[in-house]
Design an enzyme around this catalytic site. Structure first.
Site, PDB file in Angstrom:
ATOM      1  N   ALA A  20       0.849  -1.198   0.000  1.00 16.71           N
ATOM      2  CA  ALA A  20       0.000   0.000   0.000  1.00 16.71           C
ATOM      3  C   ALA A  20       0.881   1.242   0.000  1.00 16.71           C
ATOM      4  O   ALA A  20       1.927   1.244   0.630  1.00 16.71           O
ATOM      5  CB  ALA A  20      -0.882   0.001   1.228  1.00 16.71           C
ATOM      6  N   THR A  21       0.454   2.264  -0.717  1.00 19.70           N
ATOM      7  CA  THR A  21       1.336   3.428  -0.855  1.00 19.70           C
ATOM      8  C   THR A  21       0.660   4.780  -0.689  1.00 19.70           C
ATOM      9  O   THR A  21      -0.526   4.921  -0.935  1.00 19.70           O
ATOM     10  CB  THR A  21       1.978   3.442  -2.250  1.00 19.70           C
ATOM     11  OG1 THR A  21       0.981   3.105  -3.177  1.00 19.70           O
ATOM     12  CG2 THR A  21       3.122   2.491  -2.304  1.00 19.70           C
ATOM     13  N   THR A  22       1.447   5.729  -0.350  1.00 21.40           N
ATOM     14  CA  THR A  22       1.164   7.158  -0.298  1.00 21.40           C
ATOM     15  C   THR A  22      -0.012   7.590   0.584  1.00 21.40           C
ATOM     16  O   THR A  22      -1.180   7.525   0.201  1.00 21.40           O
ATOM     17  CB  THR A  22       0.970   7.777  -1.704  1.00 21.40           C
ATOM     18  OG1 THR A  22       2.007   7.293  -2.540  1.00 21.40           O
ATOM     19  CG2 THR A  22       1.077   9.284  -1.629  1.00 21.40           C
TER      20      THR A  22
ATOM     21  N   ASP B  60      -4.255   7.356  -0.874  1.00 18.86           N
ATOM     22  CA  ASP B  60      -4.784   6.846  -2.142  1.00 18.86           C
ATOM     23  C   ASP B  60      -5.374   5.455  -1.906  1.00 18.86           C
ATOM     24  O   ASP B  60      -5.371   4.951  -0.785  1.00 18.86           O
ATOM     25  CB  ASP B  60      -3.691   6.818  -3.211  1.00 18.86           C
ATOM     26  CG  ASP B  60      -2.759   5.650  -3.017  1.00 18.86           C
ATOM     27  OD1 ASP B  60      -2.256   5.483  -1.890  1.00 18.86           O
ATOM     28  OD2 ASP B  60      -2.539   4.866  -3.965  1.00 18.86           O
TER      29      ASP B  60
END
Lengths: 266, 229
Positions: free
Chosen positions: A41-43, A58
């Protein structure tokens, strides 16, 4: 299920992790050696404004160069006055958030009072540290924590590193693979006297830029109606920003940028 | 060498029961009552920090009377059991019946095996939903468990107060109305109980996921007064 009663000298008190350990319940966090690609999972980003903090994340989870999930949620209420967002290995991170939420509620119920914001941040730091063996195997989890400090009446933001190091950020923070890009945008637009709406718009712009530069960060998806999640914590507590507000925020952002460019070009 | 005294099981049970009842009768009373839109829990308790009524889980509350250290230990064990169960399975799998059973088992065990019985009486209250009914589980010091769909009275003058409640309790009234009925029953004909002497909490849907909320200060005064308005 028998009643979890302990001799007075061995009582785990309000500590959920100690309770689980003493009860022989296995916790997913810590240990393990699995040579596969786990969804990532990112940002996620957070920034302070006049009345509190805004947190945004996001919705994309990736596994290598594939999109594992389009609608993953990365921003959660930690309790009534705090929010936590996650970047890193999705499964481990979700388990960590779940345990963190239960730990805060558990403390509140057993002790009859809530932890201070700093106490909550330290608790999360211990959870990140206990994940260090997993982080060494590549399953790292980097949370972002923020909340409204009722004693000081301000919003506060905390970032972490893989070893459980905890750092308080003055104004804004972002982590994950697109964190750097989100941070640049927020840095450029940050002012001390941002209103809530302005702070939400700035968080949206940060995520938009992160999605433009980083393939692992998802942008707005009007086709499926999937938009980044934005939450606000102020002296009224945690609340999610309504999806139509976020959608119109992206529309306005794109319209503004298109106008600034002088139309659609290459 | 002296011979140990022989005590018949009947006598032992009687002594134990008498001991526990005496301990419980020393404390002030508590009422848990089901209203139309929730459960109201009210205790006569001058302390603002040593609670008789507490939150266990999303839809479950705990009430105890008797010896504070004994019922508080059981309260904490209940929170632990509920939180561990919710983590292992799902939040909706945590139910009051299983917790009330665990309390009953433990109290029954201590009553028959222990040096002294626990001087406590408990109510585990659960606000119903689509899959479960709203229920009050009453667990007595010797492990007797009963479930009720109207009200439970615990503590010193339980008998008299329950008689008063029998006369005045009406099912399906609002939380505020049920609170006033319960406070009047607690007070009796010769005195009135002000907000300073009461500990009040509700389990109600409008409180969000965690249905438990304490009612204090101006809110409590308004609820107690609204009949006259």
């Amino acid at each position: 299920m028998a009643l979890p009663l302990f001799p007075v000298t061995e009582d785990p008190g309000p500590n959920l992790m100690a309770l689980l350990e003493k009860s022989g319940t296995t916790v997913a966090i810590g240990g393990g050696d699995h040579p596969f690609t786990a969804p990532h999972a990112t940002t996620v980003a957070a920034l302070r404004y006049r009345g509190g903090v805004v947190m945004a994340g996001d919705r994309r989870a990736t596994a290598g160069n594939l999109i594992a999930h389009r609608a993953m949620e990365k921003v959660f209420p930690a309790d009534r006055y705090a929010a936590v967002a996650i970047s890193g290995t999705a499964g481990t991170a979700m388990e960590m958030v779940k345990l963190f939420q239960v730990q805060l509620e558990h403390y509140e119920k057993v002790e009859g009072t809530t932890l201070s914001l700093e106490g909550k941040a330290n608790q999360l730091s211990q959870m990140v540290r206990s994940n260090l063996p997993m982080a060494m195997q590549g399953f790292i989890v980097i949370p972002l924590f923020c909340g409204f400090d009722l004693a000081r009446q301000v919003g506060r933001i905390f970032t972490y590193d893989g070893t459980g190091g905890r750092y308080e950020e003055a104004d804004y923070a972002a982590t994950g693979s697109g964190g750097r890009d989100a941070r640049s945008t927020i840095k450029a637009g940050f002012r001390e006297d941002l209103s809530e709406d302005e702070a939400v718009d700035l968080a949206i712009a940060g995520l938009y830029d992160a999605a433009e530069e980083d393939s692992a960060t998802g942008g707005p998806d009007p086709l499926r109606g999937i938009y980044p999640i934005v939450a606000v914590v102020d002296n009224g507590g945690f609340r999610y920003v309504a999806e139509d507000v976020i959608a119109s925020g992206f529309e306005r952002l794109i319209a503004r940028r298109s106008a600034e460019r002088g139309g659609v070009g290459r | 060498m002296s011979m140990p005294y022989y005590v018949s099981p009947e006598q032992r049970m009687k002594d134990m029961a008498e001991y526990a009842q005496k301990g419980i009768a020393r404390g002030r009373s508590l009422i848990a009552a089901i209203a139309r839109d929730g459960i109201v829990l009210v205790a006569e308790n001058p302390s603002k920090t040593l609670h008789k009524i507490s939150e266990i889980y999303d839809r479950i509350a705990f009430c105890g009377v008797g010896k504070y250290n004994e019922y508080d230990q059981l309260r904490v064990a209940g929170v632990r059991q509920a939180d561990m169960k919710g983590l292992a399975y799902s939040r909706e799998d945590v139910d009051a019946r299983s917790l009330a059973n665990a309390y009953a088992q433990y109290l029954g065990h201590v009553f028959t095996e222990g040096i002294k019985p626990l001087e406590v009486e408990l109510v585990v209250a659960e606000l119903g939903n689509a899959t479960r009914e709203t229920r009050l589980y009453h667990v007595a010091y010797e492990g007797t468990i009963t479930d009720r769909e109207d009200f439970v009275v615990l503590g010193g003058d339980a008998g008299q107060i329950a008689d008063r409640m029998d006369d005045t309790y009406v099912a399906g009234v609002s939380i505020a109305e049920a609170l006033r009925t319960a406070v009047a029953a607690l007070a009796g004909p010769d005195r009135t109980l002000g907000p300073d002497l009461l500990e009040v909490a509700v389990l109600a849907e409008h409180n969000g996921r965690r249905c438990f909320a304490r009612v204090v200060g101006a809110e409590l005064e308004a609820m107690l007064a609204s009949a006259e308005a």
